[in-house]
Design a protein around this motif. Structure first.
Motif, PDB file in Angstrom:
ATOM      1  N   THR A   5       7.737  -7.113   8.771  1.00  0.00           N
ATOM      2  CA  THR A   5       6.330  -6.240   8.559  1.00  0.00           C
ATOM      3  C   THR A   5       6.999  -4.682   8.288  1.00  0.00           C
ATOM      4  OG1 THR A   5       5.977  -6.120  10.986  1.00  0.00           O
ATOM      5  CG2 THR A   5       4.560  -7.600   9.575  1.00  0.00           C
ATOM      6  N   ILE A   6       6.190  -4.108   7.709  1.00  0.00           N
ATOM      7  CA  ILE A   6       6.421  -2.715   7.650  1.00  0.00           C
ATOM      8  C   ILE A   6       5.404  -1.921   8.074  1.00  0.00           C
ATOM      9  CG2 ILE A   6       6.939  -0.853   6.206  1.00  0.00           C
ATOM     10  CD1 ILE A   6       8.198  -3.026   4.185  1.00  0.00           C
ATOM     11  N   ARG A   7       5.363  -0.816   8.904  1.00  0.00           N
ATOM     12  CA  ARG A   7       4.218   0.100   9.171  1.00  0.00           C
ATOM     13  C   ARG A   7       4.614   1.540   8.456  1.00  0.00           C
ATOM     14  NH1 ARG A   7       1.878   0.479  15.004  1.00  0.00           N
ATOM     15  NH2 ARG A   7       0.474   1.859  13.741  1.00  0.00           N
ATOM     16  N   ALA A   8       3.554   1.874   7.573  1.00  0.00           N
ATOM     17  CA  ALA A   8       3.874   3.086   6.664  1.00  0.00           C
ATOM     18  C   ALA A   8       3.199   4.449   7.077  1.00  0.00           C
ATOM     19  CB  ALA A   8       3.157   2.715   5.341  1.00  0.00           C
ATOM     20  N   GLY A   9       2.588   4.294   8.211  1.00  0.00           N
ATOM     21  CA  GLY A   9       1.974   5.573   8.667  1.00  0.00           C
ATOM     22  C   GLY A   9       0.463   5.589   8.438  1.00  0.00           C
ATOM     23  N   THR A  10      -0.070   5.451   7.418  1.00  0.00           N
ATOM     24  CA  THR A  10      -1.551   5.074   7.248  1.00  0.00           C
ATOM     25  C   THR A  10      -1.973   4.179   6.319  1.00  0.00           C
ATOM     26  OG1 THR A  10      -1.545   6.964   5.399  1.00  0.00           O
ATOM     27  CG2 THR A  10      -1.707   7.891   7.538  1.00  0.00           C
ATOM     28  N   LYS A  11      -3.262   3.856   6.235  1.00  0.00           N
ATOM     29  CA  LYS A  11      -3.572   2.876   5.350  1.00  0.00           C
ATOM     30  C   LYS A  11      -3.332   3.262   3.741  1.00  0.00           C
ATOM     31  CE  LYS A  11      -7.619   0.213   3.972  1.00  0.00           C
ATOM     32  NZ  LYS A  11      -9.189  -0.150   3.978  1.00  0.00           N
ATOM     33  N   GLU A  12      -3.494   4.475   3.582  1.00  0.00           N
ATOM     34  CA  GLU A  12      -3.348   5.201   2.139  1.00  0.00           C
ATOM     35  C   GLU A  12      -1.793   4.855   1.851  1.00  0.00           C
ATOM     36  OE1 GLU A  12      -6.935   5.913   3.733  1.00  0.00           O
ATOM     37  OE2 GLU A  12      -5.084   6.599   4.593  1.00  0.00           O
ATOM     38  N   TYR A  58      -0.944   1.223   1.100  1.00  0.00           N
ATOM     39  CA  TYR A  58      -1.458   0.871  -0.061  1.00  0.00           C
ATOM     40  C   TYR A  58      -0.611   1.339  -1.226  1.00  0.00           C
ATOM     41  CZ  TYR A  58      -5.721  -1.350   0.989  1.00  0.00           C
ATOM     42  OH  TYR A  58      -7.006  -2.438   1.389  1.00  0.00           O
ATOM     43  N   LYS A  59      -0.017   2.632  -1.068  1.00  0.00           N
ATOM     44  CA  LYS A  59       0.734   3.094  -2.257  1.00  0.00           C
ATOM     45  C   LYS A  59       2.041   2.545  -2.157  1.00  0.00           C
ATOM     46  CE  LYS A  59       2.486   7.650  -3.646  1.00  0.00           C
ATOM     47  NZ  LYS A  59       2.636   9.351  -3.652  1.00  0.00           N
ATOM     48  N   LEU A  60       2.678   2.065  -1.194  1.00  0.00           N
ATOM     49  CA  LEU A  60       3.844   1.512  -1.166  1.00  0.00           C
ATOM     50  C   LEU A  60       3.563   0.360  -1.747  1.00  0.00           C
ATOM     51  CD1 LEU A  60       6.353   1.249   1.770  1.00  0.00           C
ATOM     52  CD2 LEU A  60       6.090  -0.599   0.268  1.00  0.00           C
ATOM     53  N   GLY A 112      -0.447  -7.539  16.196  1.00  0.00           N
ATOM     54  CA  GLY A 112       0.437  -6.742  15.691  1.00  0.00           C
ATOM     55  C   GLY A 112       0.033  -6.253  14.120  1.00  0.00           C
ATOM     56  N   VAL A 113      -1.353  -6.337  14.005  1.00  0.00           N
ATOM     57  CA  VAL A 113      -2.003  -5.717  12.793  1.00  0.00           C
ATOM     58  C   VAL A 113      -2.589  -4.562  13.031  1.00  0.00           C
ATOM     59  CG1 VAL A 113      -3.544  -6.370  10.956  1.00  0.00           C
ATOM     60  CG2 VAL A 113      -2.047  -8.029  11.997  1.00  0.00           C
ATOM     61  N   TYR A 114      -2.088  -3.639  12.171  1.00  0.00           N
ATOM     62  CA  TYR A 114      -2.839  -2.108  12.099  1.00  0.00           C
ATOM     63  C   TYR A 114      -3.040  -1.761  10.680  1.00  0.00           C
ATOM     64  CZ  TYR A 114      -0.664  -2.073  17.078  1.00  0.00           C
ATOM     65  OH  TYR A 114      -0.133  -2.768  17.869  1.00  0.00           O
ATOM     66  N   ASP A 115      -3.813  -0.535  10.657  1.00  0.00           N
ATOM     67  CA  ASP A 115      -4.292  -0.185   9.400  1.00  0.00           C
ATOM     68  C   ASP A 115      -3.060   0.157   8.462  1.00  0.00           C
ATOM     69  OD1 ASP A 115      -6.776  -0.354   9.593  1.00  0.00           O
ATOM     70  OD2 ASP A 115      -7.391   1.781  10.000  1.00  0.00           O
ATOM     71  N   ASP A 116      -1.968   0.531   8.955  1.00  0.00           N
ATOM     72  CA  ASP A 116      -0.633   0.738   8.076  1.00  0.00           C
ATOM     73  C   ASP A 116       0.103  -0.301   8.048  1.00  0.00           C
ATOM     74  OD1 ASP A 116       0.090   0.893  10.933  1.00  0.00           O
ATOM     75  OD2 ASP A 116       1.489   2.532  10.394  1.00  0.00           O
ATOM     76  N   ARG A 136      12.791   2.152  -3.858  1.00  0.00           N
ATOM     77  CA  ARG A 136      12.180   2.914  -4.598  1.00  0.00           C
ATOM     78  C   ARG A 136      10.588   3.033  -4.118  1.00  0.00           C
ATOM     79  NH1 ARG A 136      14.872  -0.050  -8.614  1.00  0.00           N
ATOM     80  NH2 ARG A 136      13.010  -1.569  -9.056  1.00  0.00           N
ATOM     81  N   ALA A 137       9.985   1.976  -3.702  1.00  0.00           N
ATOM     82  CA  ALA A 137       8.427   2.194  -3.271  1.00  0.00           C
ATOM     83  C   ALA A 137       8.390   3.191  -2.156  1.00  0.00           C
ATOM     84  CB  ALA A 137       7.906   0.698  -2.826  1.00  0.00           C
ATOM     85  N   VAL A 138       9.185   2.920  -1.107  1.00  0.00           N
ATOM     86  CA  VAL A 138       9.415   3.819   0.151  1.00  0.00           C
ATOM     87  C   VAL A 138       9.630   5.280  -0.285  1.00  0.00           C
ATOM     88  CG1 VAL A 138      10.553   4.494   2.416  1.00  0.00           C
ATOM     89  CG2 VAL A 138       9.953   2.192   1.707  1.00  0.00           C
ATOM     90  N   GLU A 139      10.554   5.548  -1.148  1.00  0.00           N
ATOM     91  CA  GLU A 139      10.807   6.829  -1.656  1.00  0.00           C
ATOM     92  C   GLU A 139       9.561   7.468  -2.526  1.00  0.00           C
ATOM     93  OE1 GLU A 139      14.305   6.238  -3.806  1.00  0.00           O
ATOM     94  OE2 GLU A 139      15.669   6.562  -2.026  1.00  0.00           O
ATOM     95  N   SER A 140       8.578   6.833  -3.009  1.00  0.00           N
ATOM     96  CA  SER A 140       7.740   7.305  -3.806  1.00  0.00           C
ATOM     97  C   SER A 140       6.378   7.646  -2.980  1.00  0.00           C
ATOM     98  CB  SER A 140       7.034   6.173  -4.720  1.00  0.00           C
ATOM     99  OG  SER A 140       6.271   5.164  -3.851  1.00  0.00           O
ATOM    100  N   LEU A 141       6.706   7.569  -1.664  1.00  0.00           N
ATOM    101  CA  LEU A 141       5.646   8.008  -0.641  1.00  0.00           C
ATOM    102  C   LEU A 141       5.842   9.628  -0.559  1.00  0.00           C
ATOM    103  CD1 LEU A 141       5.811   5.177   2.012  1.00  0.00           C
ATOM    104  CD2 LEU A 141       4.098   5.430   0.073  1.00  0.00           C
TER     105      LEU A 141
END
Length: 446
Positions: A365-372, A375-377, A417-421, A441-446
């Motif tokens: 699992t990856i946590r990206a910081g926010t839901k937005e 989704y972008k990732l 262990g489920v959050y919005d991000d 590449r997807a992470v760097e696009s953030l």
């Protein structure tokens, strides 16, 4: 005396003067184990005892796409219905293709028998309902797949109380134990929490108190661990996932260890089946709730599972390595956090290394910081499919909070262990380098 055809489809000739069930079982088990010791996992998949000589020299079981099976006399059919003769009467009750699938999974898990179901959810439900009645209590992990959480809450309508605990371990279990506790249920590897159960410690603790351990081993698969060998009593799989491998057949399966001593005072429903000895749980399941609720597996799906599972070993080897490569590549990247059992940051690293022979499974699992940002990732990935399944050949991603945990409370999501991000990744068999580069590449696009 008990005679068996294959690993599960057995028939009983009950005679008061014959009581050598244990010797029959012991003899057959010794023969079976002698053969198993000479084969490793992938070899057993292709050449194990459960791989029978099919008609016309076929290397796979034929698809018996028939509802009913005819007999030469009413007397013969009567014996089949009474479990006094081997055979098939109606595909809801038993089918040759389904039987072939059950025997092969049972051999992989080292059980005494297996019952295939129409889905993984059906397998989980029936594995517990086979021993429960109104007034009983169950202890279950809260870090479960969303469907399992919903199912356990559904049991409350039938007068069954479920106590949810953060992790299925002895310290969390003990405060909820009482005379009404009839089972403990948990996932070997939590989906998507990725918490890892210490099967042996938990099973030993429960057995001292006369309570069975039922585990969902879907995410671990028999490739990582055979829970029965660590003390689990009942093992269930959503075989639609890694066992099938191709994402083309919904199914589930229940495997019995045959080792739990069912106290008929604690489990009164077992009283009528205690004459079957170690097969009591299976006999009750096959002749009772499984048969009557109609959650049977279609022959075509059983066939697709058999063909898929023959590559389970080589698929899981690749999937586990890809998962570790991806987790290690991403864990140092800025703006995200990664959860995988073999990472040093995981509190379950040591037990995963010990229990799974240095394998971590196919989910991270990856946590990206926010839901937005999540989704972008997800939307930036090129080689990954946005889909709800796991265990596919292809890498799949999903945003759990808005999909499979849509009906869960915020508290239940956090416990799992489920959050919005949170992003769940089911890693496939693509080339590791391409997969890693795609996510970077997807992470760097953030």
């Amino acid at each position: 005396m008990i005679k068996r055809k294959g690993h599960f489809w057995f028939f009983f000739v009950l005679k008061e003067e014959e009581n050598d069930v244990e010797s029959v079982i012991k003899t057959e088990r010794n023969k079976e184990m002698g053969r198993k010791k000479s084969m490793n996992f992938q070899t057993m998949l292709l050449h194990g005892k459960a791989v029978r000589k099919y008609s016309d020299g076929a290397t796979l079981p034929p698809i018996s796409q028939s509802n009913a099976f005819s007999y030469d006399s009413s007397e013969e059919l009567e014996k089949v219905f009474q479990n006094r003769a081997p055979g098939y009467a109606y595909s809801r009750i038993s089918n040759p293709t389904v039987d072939a699938f059950e025997r092969r999974i049972n051999e992989l898990e080292n059980g005494i028998g297996a019952v295939a179901c129409s889905s993984g959810m059906s397998a989980v439900a029936l594995s517990m309902l086979n021993i429960l009645q109104a007034g009983d209590e169950v202890i279950a992990g809260s870090a479960l797949f969303g469907g399992n959480l919903d199912l356990l809450h559904d049991l409350e309508a039938f007068g069954i109380t479920v106590h949810f605990i953060p992790t299925v371990d002895t310290q969390e279990i003990e405060p909820f134990l009482n005379t009404k506790t009839k089972a403990v249920f948990g996932e070997v590897i939590g989906n998507p929490g990725l918490n890892v159960m210490d099967i042996q410690e938990t099973a030993s603790f429960l057995h001292e108190r006369g309570i069975p351990l039922i585990v969902d081993s879907t995410t671990a698969t028999p490739y990582l661990v055979r829970p029965i060998e660590f003390g689990a009593d009942i093992v269930v799989h959503s075989s639609s996932k890694y066992i099938n491998g191709g994402g083309n057949a919904i199914s589930g399966i229940i495997i019995d260890s045959g080792k739990f001593a069912w106290d008929v005072n604690r489990y009164p429903g077992m009283r009528a089946y205690q004459r079957y000895g170690k097969y009591a749980y299976l006999a009750k399941l096959r002749n009772g709730i499984w048969r009557n609720m109609g959650g049977c597996l279609a022959p075509m799906n059983a066939y697709l599972n058999v063909t898929g599972m023959e590559t389970l070993g080589i698929r899981m080897e690749r999937i586990c390595q890809n998962s570790l490569d991806l987790a290690e590549a991403l864990c140092g990247m800025e703006g995200i956090s990664v959860n995988y059992p073999l990472l040093k940051s995981s509190p379950y690293q040591k037990i995963a290394e010990r229990q799974f022979h240095n394998k971590g499974g196919g989910i991270l699992t990856i946590r990206a910081g926010t839901k937005e940002r999540a989704y972008k990732l997800i939307n930036a990935l090129q080689y990954v499919k946005i889909a709800t399944n796991i265990g596919d050949l292809r890498t799949l991603v999903i945003h759990p909070a808005s999909t499979i945990y849509l009906h869960s409370s915020e508290e239940a999501k956090a416990a799992a262990g489920v959050y919005d991000d949170t992003i769940r990744v089911s890693v496939g068999i693509e080339d590791s380098e391409d997969l890693v580069n795609d996510f970077i590449r997807a992470v760097e696009s953030l």
